[in-house]
Design an enzyme around this catalytic site. Structure first.
Site, PDB file in Angstrom:
ATOM      1  CG  HIS A 102      -2.024   0.981   1.180  1.00 58.93           C
ATOM      2  ND1 HIS A 102      -2.068   2.034   0.291  1.00 58.93           N
ATOM      3  CD2 HIS A 102      -3.168   1.069   1.909  1.00 58.93           C
ATOM      4  CE1 HIS A 102      -3.187   2.729   0.488  1.00 58.93           C
ATOM      5  NE2 HIS A 102      -3.877   2.152   1.462  1.00 58.93           N
ATOM      6  CG  HIS A 117      -5.310   5.822  -1.203  1.00 52.12           C
ATOM      7  ND1 HIS A 117      -6.092   4.719  -1.024  1.00 52.12           N
ATOM      8  CD2 HIS A 117      -5.267   6.012  -2.548  1.00 52.12           C
ATOM      9  CE1 HIS A 117      -6.504   4.254  -2.198  1.00 52.12           C
ATOM     10  NE2 HIS A 117      -6.005   5.029  -3.140  1.00 52.12           N
ATOM     11  CE1 TYR A 161      -4.126   5.656   6.047  1.00 55.10           C
ATOM     12  CE2 TYR A 161      -4.675   5.107   3.782  1.00 55.10           C
ATOM     13  CZ  TYR A 161      -5.074   5.421   5.078  1.00 55.10           C
ATOM     14  OH  TYR A 161      -6.409   5.526   5.388  1.00 55.10           O
TER      15      TYR A 161
END
Ligand code: FNR
Length: 369
Positions: free
Chosen positions: A170, A173, A175
């Site tokens: 990930h 977004h 993070y």
């Protein structure tokens, strides 16, 4: 509606063979008390595999680092119990003929102290900022960086050991990994900050460490986005040249598939071309790409509740999506909210049972169905 056959062609990449091009987008559900995926979570993913999804990417699941989590009841992918829970998920998905990858997650500076089990641990980030200009957390030291890189690699190794078919990092977004990418939240001057290439170093170290941990063939997916939760208008690359300079080192480090997160798949990324973000990423890296963003949400067969007479603008239609897939703009199509509303979405689209589709409504998030 157009013929959707091309969504249902198999896809092969090294050891990974998918029965079709439909991917379940990663979606946090916060339904794992004690950070352990329980039997309801097993059933939730099993149902999507039975519903014809080719590749499931799990909700973000936190790697084994004290500041990785920022939310209650999200699953971990470290420790005996969470891994045993995930193994049940993997086995159930495989029993339905599906494939599954965990999304490896560290929230970075977005974490607010108080979320268990990290307790008072502050948010960790490149410069302690979740929002540009607002220091609220801990600026990571070199030792912290090394520890988090090792935790990503360990999570990937554990995922492989319990039977997952791939892993997704990930890096989107806003993070942790994206906080390194984004100049707004990365003000470092030590080789992990500076130009976009330097800001990618942390991600590159993670990719390389995972590659070493899982061997040459295990697929590594990298999810990235221009937009940030903190700022939907943020962009890492504003020209194809900048995008290429950003993506090439990530690709060379060992990414097998890029998952290009956009909110609307039909939006052109740069002026002068219809290509979306996945289209550009595929063209510039030569790697397979996943597109995402409002698939199946706004087409004429799935009006939102209350949207009487709503008709999708032509670019949002499934026809447009299929045409782009046929043109090799991208390889795989991730579906998020339409799959929350319709566990059988893939099978329903395949058999044109459109009248049975249910409109997405955020109230559906209250339960795991
Ligand atoms: C998301 N999304 C998301 N993305 C991600 O990378 N990791 C995550 O854990 C989550 N969590 C999440 C929860 C919920 C409830 C939603 C609706 C979305 C974003 C998601 O993967 C996807 O990119 C967007 O939802 C856009 O796709 P759809 O829903 O328009 O098909």
């Amino acid at each position: 509606m157009s013929n959707t056959n091309s969504l249902f062609k198999p896809f092969t990449l090294g050891p990974l063979t998918l029965p079709n091009r439909v991917v379940m987008a990663p979606m946090t559900r916060s339904m794992s008390p004690g950070n352990v995926p329980n039997d309801q979570v097993v059933e939730y993913y099993r149902r999507r595999a039975a519903g014809g999804v080719g590749l499931i990417i799990t909700e973000g699941t936190c790697i084994g680092h004290k500041a990785a989590s920022g939310y209650a009841d999200v699953p971990f992918i470290a420790g005996e119990e969470p891994l045993a829970g995930w193994k049940k998920v993997v086995d159930a998905v495989h029993a339905e003929g599906g494939k599954i990858a965990p999304q490896l997650w560290h929230v970075g500076a977005i974490r607010k102290p108080g979320v268990e089990p990290g307790g008072d641990t502050p948010g960790f980030g490149p410069s302690g900022m979740a929002m540009p200009g607002k220091v609220t957390g801990h600026e990571m030291t070199q030792a912290d960086i090394d520890e988090v890189v090792a935790a990503f690699a360990q999570a990937a190794k554990d995922a492989q050991a319990i039977g997952f078919d791939a892993v997704e990092i990930h890096a989107a977004h806003g993070y942790l990994v994206d906080q390194f990418f984004w100049e707004g939240t990365n003000h470092r001057e030590d080789g992990y900050g500076g130009d976009l290439a330097a800001r990618s170093r942390f991600a590159i170290e993670i990719i390389r460490a995972i590659r070493t941990a899982v061997g040459p063939d295990f697929p590594i997916i990298l999810r990235w986005s221009q937009w940030k939760q903190q700022d939907y208008t943020a962009r890492l690359a504003t020209t194809p040249e900048a995008l290429e300079a950003f993506l090439k080192p990530l690709s060379d480090a060992g990414v097998d598939i890029f998952h290009c997160s956009t909110r609307r798949f039909w939006e052109p990324e740069f002026d002068g071309s219809d290509l979306n973000l996945a289209g550009w990423t595929r063209q510039l890296t030569g790697k397979p790409c996943i597109t995402v963003g409002s698939v199946g949400l706004n087409a004429e067969f799935l009006p939102a509740p209350g949207d009487q007479g709503f008709r999708a603008a032509e670019p949002a239609s499934l026809d447009n999506l299929i045409q782009r897939l046929d043109n090799d703009e991208f390889d795989l199509v991730a579906v998020g909210r339409a799959l929350i509303a319709n566990p059988e979405w893939a099978n329903q689209i395949r058999s044109s049972q459109l009248e049975d589709l249910v409109a997405y409504d955020s109230a559906q998030l209250a339960k795991l169905v």
